[in-house]
Design an enzyme around this catalytic site. Structure first.
Site, PDB file in Angstrom:
ATOM      1  N   ALA A   1       0.773  -1.083  -0.040  1.00  0.00           N
ATOM      2  CA  ALA A   1      -0.013   0.111  -0.016  1.00  0.00           C
ATOM      3  C   ALA A   1       0.820   1.193   0.075  1.00  0.00           C
ATOM      4  CB  ALA A   1      -0.830   0.133   1.346  1.00  0.00           C
ATOM      5  N   HIS A   2       0.400   2.140  -0.858  1.00  0.00           N
ATOM      6  CA  HIS A   2       1.117   3.422  -0.939  1.00  0.00           C
ATOM      7  C   HIS A   2       0.542   4.564  -1.843  1.00  0.00           C
ATOM      8  CE1 HIS A   2       2.141   1.139  -4.686  1.00  0.00           C
ATOM      9  NE2 HIS A   2       2.524   2.384  -4.953  1.00  0.00           N
ATOM     10  N   ALA A   3       1.092   5.595  -1.428  1.00  0.00           N
ATOM     11  CA  ALA A   3       0.399   6.622  -2.451  1.00  0.00           C
ATOM     12  C   ALA A   3       1.502   7.582  -3.087  1.00  0.00           C
ATOM     13  CB  ALA A   3      -0.674   7.516  -1.868  1.00  0.00           C
TER      14      ALA A   3
END
Lengths: 93, 153
Positions: B65-67
């Site tokens: 998960a990352h942005a």
């Protein structure tokens, strides 16, 4: 030939795939292939000849142009088969 | 690099079943507490999954998960949440048991860590072992073994 790996944010999975593609290109001694990575939002059709995406983004990436869609983005074997297949088509290896 | 970035409070285990959004929030909490990210960053991760699909699921059982840095990353960091019950992402049949949540302040500040993580997760045996860990020490042992292997190559 220019290939662009695309993922949702352009810095996680697309980068992992790019590293694997670089390794593969060296291994199969492919020349004249450029590889880079980007995020879906800023990728445009003129940036590459072939776009590499994981299957979850295939729908959203459709408008970019020719796609190589990966079932498992960490699977180097699958990636290699798909790259070799595509480069052979254009006699680049 | 991965080894140095995984603090004891960055690795958590839960037996409680989580909706995927709760799981992403929960896996982001240690980064929030350390002020490595703002809540906007977590919201961006969840929004991206809703808009683009479950592309953060790297392989069966594992999500990364990352942005984007500009979505609210204040420093670089990574966490691991081990969900014993698993959580199911939209349009995915198989549950995710391991969520790595990650933030970086620039596009290239995290490359070494990503290389190590990608190496670690490209071996399905490692994923299986990580799933079955119960403690921080057990996780770090697996991480450590794989980094040593990398160095010898």
């Amino acid at each position: 030939m220019k290939m662009l790996v695309v993922c949702g944010s352009g810095l996680g999975s697309s980068f992992m795939i790019e590293m694997n593609v670089k390794e593969i290109l060296k291994e199969i001694n492919a020349k004249n292939v450029d590889i880079d990575h980007s995020d879906l939002g800023s990728a445009s059709p003129d940036q590459a000849d072939v776009f590499i995406v994981g299957k979850d983004l295939a729908g959203a990436a459709q408008s970019l142009g020719e796609l190589i869609v990966l079932n498992n983005i960490l699977d180097k074997q699958e990636l290699k088969e798909r790259i070799v297949e595509r480069l052979e088509k254009d006699s680049l290896i | 690099m991965l080894e140095q970035m995984l603090y004891e409070d960055s690795i958590n285990f839960t037996n409680v079943s989580h909706h995927w959004e709760e799981a992403l929030q929960s896996s982001s909490d240690p980064l929030l507490k350390r002020r490595i990210i703002s809540q906007d960053y977590v919201n961006a991760i969840i929004r991206n999954v809703k808009e683009l699909g479950p592309y953060i699921v790297l392989t069966d059982g594992v999500a990364f998960a990352h942005a984007r840095p500009e979505d609210g990353a204040l420093a670089s960091g990574i966490t691991l949440l081990n969900l014993k019950e698993g959580t199911t992402f939209p349009n995915k049949e198989k549950p995710v048991y391991l969520i790595f949540t990650f933030a970086a302040v620039s596009d290239d500040s995290h490359l070494t860590m990503l290389t190590e993580l990608s190496h670690l997760l490209s071996n399905p045996e490692n994923i299986n072992r990580l799933k079955n860990t119960e403690t921080y020490e057990e996780v770090m042992e697996i991480v450590h073994e794989n980094i040593i292997e990398e160095d010898y190559q």
